[in-house]
Design a protein around this motif. Structure first.
Motif, PDB file in Angstrom:
ATOM      1  N   LEU A   1      59.983 -24.145  98.002  1.00  0.00           N
ATOM      2  CA  LEU A   1      61.093 -23.423  98.270  1.00  0.00           C
ATOM      3  C   LEU A   1      61.661 -22.534  96.971  1.00  0.00           C
ATOM      4  CD1 LEU A   1      62.729 -26.151 100.439  1.00  0.00           C
ATOM      5  CD2 LEU A   1      61.860 -23.892 101.498  1.00  0.00           C
ATOM      6  N   HIS A   2      61.968 -21.308  97.254  1.00  0.00           N
ATOM      7  CA  HIS A   2      62.605 -20.745  96.163  1.00  0.00           C
ATOM      8  C   HIS A   2      63.953 -19.642  96.437  1.00  0.00           C
ATOM      9  CE1 HIS A   2      62.522 -18.368  92.407  1.00  0.00           C
ATOM     10  NE2 HIS A   2      62.454 -17.261  92.933  1.00  0.00           N
ATOM     11  N   ALA A   3      64.991 -20.039  95.499  1.00  0.00           N
ATOM     12  CA  ALA A   3      66.034 -19.121  95.628  1.00  0.00           C
ATOM     13  C   ALA A   3      66.565 -19.083  94.035  1.00  0.00           C
ATOM     14  CB  ALA A   3      67.051 -19.884  96.368  1.00  0.00           C
ATOM     15  N   HIS A   4      67.779 -18.290  93.687  1.00  0.00           N
ATOM     16  CA  HIS A   4      68.215 -17.992  92.401  1.00  0.00           C
ATOM     17  C   HIS A   4      69.213 -18.852  92.426  1.00  0.00           C
ATOM     18  CE1 HIS A   4      65.781 -14.037  91.757  1.00  0.00           C
ATOM     19  NE2 HIS A   4      64.959 -15.284  91.557  1.00  0.00           N
ATOM     20  N   LEU A   5      70.176 -18.422  91.368  1.00  0.00           N
ATOM     21  CA  LEU A   5      71.295 -19.427  90.936  1.00  0.00           C
ATOM     22  C   LEU A   5      72.268 -19.717  92.100  1.00  0.00           C
ATOM     23  CD1 LEU A   5      72.134 -17.290  87.642  1.00  0.00           C
ATOM     24  CD2 LEU A   5      71.350 -19.706  87.890  1.00  0.00           C
ATOM     25  N   LEU A   6      72.457 -18.971  93.254  1.00  0.00           N
ATOM     26  CA  LEU A   6      73.391 -19.371  94.161  1.00  0.00           C
ATOM     27  C   LEU A   6      72.990 -20.561  95.221  1.00  0.00           C
ATOM     28  CD1 LEU A   6      75.382 -16.050  95.008  1.00  0.00           C
ATOM     29  CD2 LEU A   6      75.696 -17.576  93.154  1.00  0.00           C
ATOM     30  N   GLY A   7      71.544 -20.475  95.162  1.00  0.00           N
ATOM     31  CA  GLY A   7      70.858 -21.448  96.354  1.00  0.00           C
ATOM     32  C   GLY A   7      71.487 -22.866  96.167  1.00  0.00           C
ATOM     33  N   SER A   8      71.948 -23.595  97.150  1.00  0.00           N
ATOM     34  CA  SER A   8      72.262 -25.038  96.979  1.00  0.00           C
ATOM     35  C   SER A   8      71.534 -25.826  97.924  1.00  0.00           C
ATOM     36  CB  SER A   8      73.717 -25.205  97.183  1.00  0.00           C
ATOM     37  OG  SER A   8      74.042 -24.614  98.638  1.00  0.00           O
ATOM     38  N   LYS A   9      71.266 -25.230  99.134  1.00  0.00           N
ATOM     39  CA  LYS A   9      70.543 -26.232  99.959  1.00  0.00           C
ATOM     40  C   LYS A   9      69.329 -25.333 100.791  1.00  0.00           C
ATOM     41  CE  LYS A   9      74.149 -29.324 101.513  1.00  0.00           C
ATOM     42  NZ  LYS A   9      75.059 -29.936 102.453  1.00  0.00           N
ATOM     43  N   LEU A  10      68.110 -25.699 100.859  1.00  0.00           N
ATOM     44  CA  LEU A  10      67.085 -24.730 101.034  1.00  0.00           C
ATOM     45  C   LEU A  10      66.322 -25.599 102.116  1.00  0.00           C
ATOM     46  CD1 LEU A  10      67.830 -23.404  98.700  1.00  0.00           C
ATOM     47  CD2 LEU A  10      65.521 -22.583  98.014  1.00  0.00           C
ATOM     48  N   ARG A  11      65.682 -24.962 103.302  1.00  0.00           N
ATOM     49  CA  ARG A  11      64.948 -25.313 104.213  1.00  0.00           C
ATOM     50  C   ARG A  11      63.948 -24.237 105.012  1.00  0.00           C
ATOM     51  NH1 ARG A  11      70.170 -25.018 106.416  1.00  0.00           N
ATOM     52  NH2 ARG A  11      70.809 -26.739 105.145  1.00  0.00           N
ATOM     53  N   THR A  12      62.970 -24.872 105.498  1.00  0.00           N
ATOM     54  CA  THR A  12      62.026 -23.963 106.298  1.00  0.00           C
ATOM     55  C   THR A  12      61.907 -24.829 107.650  1.00  0.00           C
ATOM     56  OG1 THR A  12      60.686 -23.464 104.477  1.00  0.00           O
ATOM     57  CG2 THR A  12      59.808 -23.292 106.572  1.00  0.00           C
ATOM     58  N   ARG A  13      62.652 -24.151 108.632  1.00  0.00           N
ATOM     59  CA  ARG A  13      62.469 -24.651 110.044  1.00  0.00           C
ATOM     60  C   ARG A  13      61.339 -24.318 110.745  1.00  0.00           C
ATOM     61  NH1 ARG A  13      68.624 -23.430 112.065  1.00  0.00           N
ATOM     62  NH2 ARG A  13      67.882 -24.895 113.603  1.00  0.00           N
ATOM     63  N   HIS A  14      60.896 -24.936 111.946  1.00  0.00           N
ATOM     64  CA  HIS A  14      59.831 -24.910 112.458  1.00  0.00           C
ATOM     65  C   HIS A  14      59.832 -24.811 113.971  1.00  0.00           C
ATOM     66  CE1 HIS A  14      55.278 -26.266 113.341  1.00  0.00           C
ATOM     67  NE2 HIS A  14      55.435 -24.982 113.992  1.00  0.00           N
TER      68      HIS A  14
END
Length: 583
Positions: free
Chosen positions: A411-424
């Protein structure tokens, strides 16, 4: 990471070579890990599969099962030791233990911190002291606790990034209420406790014929600019036939640990000759050679904080045959916010390949939000949701009717990313997330194995979600290359390899009547983002908008590319089982 939509496919004639060969290094009997720990202090009381060196004086060991986790700490002190779990890496709201050994007697308490003062003792003691002893200059503590205590004064331990905090003193307290200030002997670190990176897992000896290839920057004088994307071309040496890449790792020049934000090793498609390129070093996105348009197929994606990645024993990435990658492009993102002019860099990537072929050929598919100015995060948002949609029509065309098995994800984001997910999703029903990280740390990004392989097949769809915290921004943040801009991406490692490279989306903002005929990208900056109703209206605009599918593969732009569709409706969302009873 993959930073442009490939709309142009280039067939290239063969001319005299001018791209250097990747270097082949001498092969050690066993590759050294870039994450090897200092061998300080006594050995732990038992063999632990996972360990992390928090600083020169503090080594953490751990193991876990489905319900509990056990930690052992070896700390160079004969005073008190503190350790805890923190939601954001700060002392406030953290779940901590403090312990010491005095005159052979152990002192221990489960506590919680409400600010930068002595943590209070919990009403429910959910951490258990298993062992405490002093050995020479060291204090050794073994503690255990449930992953979920259902105690409001504790912090649950979940998959994804965990921020641990630690502190210690050289003196023992006089009482439980007279624990002195730790001074500078304290810190925080992001760790994968329940899904440790592959470099922490048991490694067997490498095959006897393993070759080590290096793709490194060639003494690049990094410009005194905030953001630079530098590309370096390499040619694969003759490997004598098909090989499998079974491991890769970063090569980070000492002192450049924060300068190198990410690196991507791409390969070129089609009939690509190394002699066709006028230069082997260039800015990736400022007037690059036209011929590089065929060179944005991802082989390896790495970002700051990442370490060694070992492929599963039955999987390898194919290289060395006529139809396999032969020309490579190393993209290095230099993050230079102080705009220093004295960096000269030779960082890069290292690959381990073998002719002892494994059962399956691996591939990588990137899913998420297309990187462009249509990706907008308003300011003053505590948790703004960005979504990249991989529509079932694109997946079906890209997979060509076959099923794939996803074994790892990044998972990849920059400085603002706080919660990341890949939904299926499958047939209108949401399955458990492919991967999620509810404590995303920009400075700690790892490719992580899934707990079990996930099958993706025709009819499935994916949504990558990034919750962004823009409370400290006063203007719009757009999608883009800089760390101060944003990305929202998921890289799936899978087998068997298909022709698919990218499955994502770009939003087409719906224009209200008063803005008819205007480009909404010109309208949004005129909004008063201090007005809560503006935020509410913007969210509704997104809900009413459509999306263009970005869908392509190896030398292919699929028929579903740029097809427009509405936001998919989730009929049966996935619901996690609540392990804590209602109070």
């Amino acid at each position: 990471m993959i930073l442009k939509t490939v709309l142009c496919l280039v067939a290239i004639a063969t001319v005299e070579a001018n791209i250097p060969l990747a270097q082949i290094l001498p092969v050690p009997q066993k590759a050294a890990s870039t994450s090897s720990l200092h061998n300080h202090g006594p050995a732990p009381s038992e063999s632990f599969p996972f360990q992390e060196h928090l600083n020169d004086d503090f080594t953490l060991y751990w193991n876990f099962n489905t319900t509990h986790i056990t930690f052992e700490m070896v700390v160079k002190t004969n005073g008190w030791v503190g350790f805890g779990i923190s939601p954001k890496g700060a002392m406030k709201s953290s779940d901590v233990i403090i312990a010491w050994v005095k005159d052979g007697q152990a002192h221990f308490a489960d506590r919680h911190a409400e600010g930068h003062f002595l943590p209070a003792i919990d009403s429910s003691q959910d951490w258990t002291l298993v062992m405490a002893q002093e050995t020479g200059q060291f204090t050794m503590l073994k503690v255990a606790r449930p992953l979920e205590t259902c105690d409001d004064q504790d912090v649950p331990i979940k998959p994804g990034t965990t921020r641990v905090i630690y502190a210690y003193s050289q003196t023992d307290p006089s009482s439980d209420d007279a624990i002195g200030y730790h001074g500078n002997t304290r810190g925080t670190k992001s760790i994968l406790l329940l899904d440790p990176p592959t470099n922490e897992q048991h490694e067997e000896d490498l095959p006897a014929d393993v070759k080590i290839l290096e793709f490194t920057n060639r003494n690049v004088s990094v410009p005194s600019e905030d953001t630079t994307y530098h590309c370096t071309m390499w040619k694969l040496p003759d490997l004598g036939g098909k090989n499998h890449m079974i491991r890769y790792e970063p090569i980070i020049q000492v002192g450049h640990e924060t300068l190198i934000h990410h690196m991507v090793l791409y390969y070129c498609s089609g009939t690509v000759s190394d002699g066709s390129f006028p230069t082997s070093d260039f800015n990736c996105y400022v007037n690059p050679p036209t011929l590089t348009y065929s060179c944005y197929n991802i082989l390896v994606a790495w970002a700051i904080g990442g370490k060694v990645f070992n492929f599963p024993k039955n999987v390898g990435y194919p290289v060395g045959e006529a139809n396999d990658p032969g020309i490579f492009m190393l993209e290095t993102h230099y993050d230079n916010p102080r705009m220093r002019s004295d960096f000269v860099d030779s960082s890069g990537m290292r690959m381990y390949v073998t002719s002892q072929l494994r059962q399956h050929d691996a591939g990588i598919i990137m899913v998420g939000v297309n990187v462009d100015k249509y990706h907008i995060i308003p300011p003053y948002e505590e948790s703004f949701l960005s979504q990249g949609i991989c529509h079932e029509s694109c997946l079906a065309e890209g997979l060509g009717g076959q099923e794939i098995h996803v074994f790892a994800n990044f998972l990849h984001a920059h400085l603002l990313g706080s919660k990341l997910r890949t939904r299926h999703f499958r047939n209108g029903t949401e399955l458990p997330p492919l991967q999620e990280d509810n404590n995303y740390d920009f400075d700690y990004q790892e490719t992580r194995f899934l707990n079990e392989e996930r099958v993706i097949k025709k009819g499935d769809s994916l949504v990558v979600e990034c919750e962004c915290d823009s409370t400290k921004r006063t203007g719009i943040t757009y999608g883009g290359l800089s760390s101060r801009e944003e990305m929202c991406e998921s890289f799936m490692l899978y087998y068997p390899r298909t022709r698919m490279n990218f499955c994502g989306s770009r939003i087409i903002y719906k224009a209200e009547d008063q803005y008819a005929g205007r480009d909404m990208l010109d309208v949004f900056p005129t909004f008063d983002w201090t007005d809560p109703k503006v935020h509410q209206d913007f969210r509704q605009t997104i809900a009413d908008s459509e999306y263009a599918q970005i869908c392509y593969g190896n030398m292919l732009v699929f028929k579903t590319h740029l097809k427009v569709f509405p936001m998919p409706k989730i009929e049966n969302p996935y619901k996690k089982q609540d392990v804590c009873p209602l109070s």
